[in-house]
Motif scaffolding. Sequence first.
Motif, PDB file in Angstrom:
ATOM      1  N   VAL A 141      -8.948  14.987 -16.723  1.00 24.81           N
ATOM      2  CA  VAL A 141      -8.952  16.391 -18.260  1.00 24.81           C
ATOM      3  C   VAL A 141      -8.565  14.986 -19.179  1.00 24.81           C
ATOM      4  O   VAL A 141      -7.734  15.491 -19.210  1.00 24.81           O
ATOM      5  CB  VAL A 141      -8.714  17.025 -17.684  1.00 24.81           C
ATOM      6  CG1 VAL A 141      -8.697  18.461 -19.304  1.00 24.81           C
ATOM      7  CG2 VAL A 141      -9.052  18.359 -16.846  1.00 24.81           C
ATOM      8  N   GLU A 142      -9.075  15.539 -20.674  1.00 28.24           N
ATOM      9  CA  GLU A 142      -8.991  14.516 -21.617  1.00 28.24           C
ATOM     10  C   GLU A 142      -8.105  15.580 -22.586  1.00 28.24           C
ATOM     11  O   GLU A 142      -7.098  14.390 -23.114  1.00 28.24           O
ATOM     12  CB  GLU A 142     -10.191  14.093 -22.631  1.00 28.24           C
ATOM     13  CG  GLU A 142     -11.373  12.769 -21.427  1.00 28.24           C
ATOM     14  CD  GLU A 142     -10.786  11.748 -21.069  1.00 28.24           C
ATOM     15  OE1 GLU A 142      -9.387  11.381 -21.524  1.00 28.24           O
ATOM     16  OE2 GLU A 142     -11.584  10.976 -20.799  1.00 28.24           O
ATOM     17  N   SER A 143      -8.854  16.601 -22.460  1.00 26.68           N
ATOM     18  CA  SER A 143      -7.887  17.696 -23.837  1.00 26.68           C
ATOM     19  C   SER A 143      -6.435  18.380 -23.402  1.00 26.68           C
ATOM     20  O   SER A 143      -6.876  18.963 -22.335  1.00 26.68           O
ATOM     21  CB  SER A 143      -9.192  18.590 -24.510  1.00 26.68           C
ATOM     22  OG  SER A 143      -8.594  19.570 -24.697  1.00 26.68           O
ATOM     23  N   ALA A 144      -6.048  17.719 -24.210  1.00 27.87           N
ATOM     24  CA  ALA A 144      -4.067  18.895 -23.876  1.00 27.87           C
ATOM     25  C   ALA A 144      -4.908  20.559 -23.865  1.00 27.87           C
ATOM     26  O   ALA A 144      -4.944  20.771 -22.696  1.00 27.87           O
ATOM     27  CB  ALA A 144      -3.631  18.615 -25.047  1.00 27.87           C
ATOM     28  N   TRP A 145      -5.301  20.764 -24.491  1.00 26.38           N
ATOM     29  CA  TRP A 145      -5.317  22.363 -24.455  1.00 26.38           C
ATOM     30  C   TRP A 145      -6.553  22.783 -23.225  1.00 26.38           C
ATOM     31  O   TRP A 145      -5.935  23.514 -23.045  1.00 26.38           O
ATOM     32  CB  TRP A 145      -6.825  22.761 -25.917  1.00 26.38           C
ATOM     33  CG  TRP A 145      -7.271  24.513 -25.669  1.00 26.38           C
ATOM     34  CD1 TRP A 145      -6.513  25.340 -25.485  1.00 26.38           C
ATOM     35  CD2 TRP A 145      -8.416  24.561 -24.893  1.00 26.38           C
ATOM     36  NE1 TRP A 145      -6.816  26.510 -25.635  1.00 26.38           N
ATOM     37  CE2 TRP A 145      -8.158  26.279 -25.020  1.00 26.38           C
ATOM     38  CE3 TRP A 145      -9.295  23.615 -24.476  1.00 26.38           C
ATOM     39  CZ2 TRP A 145      -8.928  26.594 -24.279  1.00 26.38           C
ATOM     40  CZ3 TRP A 145     -10.517  24.655 -24.221  1.00 26.38           C
ATOM     41  CH2 TRP A 145     -10.581  26.018 -23.946  1.00 26.38           C
TER      42      TRP A 145
END
Lengths: 575, 352
Positions: free
Chosen positions: A102-106
């Motif tokens: 999962v790349e996105s912090a959000w």
Amino acid sequence: MANIVSVDEYVRDAGYPGFKPEYGYTPWATEPVRTFRKEDEKRFWFMDFHWPNGLSPMGLVFLQDGYSWGTQWAAQNLPLPSGKGITQRLGGTHVYASEVPVESAWEAGFRAARIEENLSEFLPSFPRIWARRVWELETALTHFERFDFRHKNLADLDQNLRDARVFQRRAWEIHFEMMYPLLANYLAFYGVCGELKIDPVEISKFLQGYDTKILQCDRELWKLTAAARTAGIGRIFAANEPENLYRALRNDARASGWLETFDAFLGTYGWRTEGISDINLAPWTEDPTSPLGTIKTFLLKDEDHDFETARTAAVEEREASIDAARSKLTKEEQVQFDGALRSCQHANFAWWNDEHNYYIDLRATIPLRRACLAVAEAVGAGRRDDTLFLFWPELRQLASGIKKWSTFASIVRDRRQYYEHWRARRPQMPKVLGTIPNAVTDPILTEIFGMHHHFFNAMKAEGRPLSTLSGVAAAAGTVRGRARVLHSAQDLHRIEPGEVLICEATSPNWTPAFAKIAACVCDGGGTLTHASIISREYRIPCVVGVGLATQTIQDGDEVEVNGTQGRVTVFRRSA
Amino acid sequence: MTGHIIRWVDELDDRALPHAGSKIARLGALRRWGVQVPDGFVVTTDAYTRFMDETGVLNEVDTILSEISDMTNSAQIADVCGRARSAIERQPMPQTVADALIHAYDELSYRDRNLNVPVAVRSSATGEDAQDASFAGQFDTFLGVTGSGSLRTSVQRCWASLFSDRAVAYRMESGLDHRESSMAVGVLELVDARASGVAFSIHPVSGNPHRLVVEGSWGWGEAVVQGLVTPDHIEVGKSDRRVLNYRIAQKTVVSAFDYTKGRVAQHAMPRRMQSEAILNGEELQAVVEAVLAIEARYGHPVDVEWVIDRSRRPGDPVTIVQTRPVTVAAAEEPPTWDPVRYAAKYAFGNRA
């Protein structure tokens, strides 16, 4: 500090003769199976120990539908907070896997919030949910296992083929839908125990002693053993190698009653292979060599295994270790421990990890195998399992009558050679490719493959001589002996009593070896993998998740296995 | 005037801290609460001040200390402080102070119906342990002192320890004036210790407020406090007083009275005593009772030094010879089982 293992060799390899890239893609997965590309070097790929022979072209369907789709679909639905399941690449015929990040912090935060809701609902409802899934699996398996292949035309067989693929995919959706949350709960419990300073080797004892379908099968095998003795046919077993036993028994009138019982046994327990989801393996119903071989080994013992006593002992040991651990905790800590334990007993990963093999891992690919074999027979293929060496689009063309067998005969021969070539190469292939990290986030990678920090330390140290390896302490005790490095169950007979077994992993068909070996060391795995559980049963030291044991240790090395602390020391190299 | 030179423990409570130092004032407070503490008296800070002023040794010490030019030069500091201490130890006490001291010692001996009762001479600084541990362990203690001659010497050594290298360096770094520092000296009956040690009313390492820890060895507690011996380690659950873990250590050194030297000193531990548990169940519960009672009285976590008197019988109280507030920050409440939180912590990749 990143170590990078090159993927160049696998990028250059063209794959199976006649392979086209679209044969491998499943557009609906988060990240599909494919062959290696140079950019894959930025990620971490590990060789999966489940298919020591490699995969045939039809075997790749499992990678798409079971491994990629199954893990990724489950990861999206749970959801796993920081990962999107697992994807695969091919090194020849061998499977390298990696987690999908999962790349996105959000997105990671959003997923973490969603899993909070879902996990709290899942855990208390687990028994009910699993019962429904078992109903699904049994209903479907009944359909396929009772499918009458006689008097079927090619169109029927084509439909059966497509249905079998649909079922395999559904079975593996269920597999990971259950496994991720159960495993997360188990690892959470493991973490709590660590905080409470409970000895890690004790933790798996807290969850042992519950009956499973696999144990039931073992009991039936012992009953058959006793029946064989009573029927006076022990000599037939003694006189024949396992491969010849069925024929020998058929040819002997004294065995006919016993064989009826055996066939009935196969009806319930025989839909089972000697490895997980490998379409190239024949189930017991097709080839009863394995169960007959097991009975042969059992007959050599003076006494039948007393399951009642063993089960009572396991339950007593469980209760005693729980009491012992609780006695060292304050009242407040006990409340915490009791809550965690109750949660795991209710949603018991240790129990489910064995139980589900009966429905899924050892069974759910068999309908697809039978479907392929039926098509092969119908179209007049040269060998009965030739169709396993076709890719799905090709098999569909064959089964729908668009193409004739003669189109494929030659390329199937070439592909068999490719398969054998890579099967022989496996021991020399690197265990990891790409960039080695410090840790992974997918709990399956951590627990099933044993990727704790010492695993990565071992990977990074590769090349430098290591005299001590660390891993997960799976079964207590310390012992020293001569190492025997095995890459498949086929060489099991080579083990001498008192040797230390070094292997990638074990599975149920490795069990007979445990009566002989002094200790067990595995590249992969955690406290609940087969090697760990059986080692504890046989009371021999065991260390798993070592990472590179099969590459660092050589046949004949003198090694010491400390299963209490999770260390393996190489004392003396063989010449 | 002698009333200010000597105060008796049974007259003291926490308000006496400026005269008696925190160590001895607290013993007085404990005694008022019903805890068993050794009988004894304190040579007050007033006595110290009179000694330093009336003899002029304070000016002498001032002069010597002003030679320190470089705070990083430990050799210079050692030399200067050594000379300052010698000055104090050499200087005879003012007569009034000496007389009061001897009179008190005679009284203590009489109370015990003993000739030259053995005592523990303990420094009790006014800054020590008051709120933080900076001064802890910097000042001296002498065990097994007998006779007025040795007593006087020991008291002066305690006064001199106010000018140990560490204490001087600490004050200089912190910008404290040594003229503001003062030393009281406790003179307490030496409890004949069968076993002694320390106890913490919360876990000293983790801060877990539900566990208490008892550590100890045979003989006097000096060997334990100074870290010369690995003590038995016992953890007890506070809510139900249940013993959670008793780890018997290999105790190789013991603080015992050496009659040839006339004081308590370190000896090799006899082999049979090395791996024997120092406290039986009843004694352990007595120590637990004592430390919990003290914690309850103070309303905050404490550590204590306890002694099992050789003459103690089951049911008798345990003797407490020191207590301090604990310097470990108490941990948060232990978390309850929360599968989601723990899964987040342990299942999804936050481990090393």
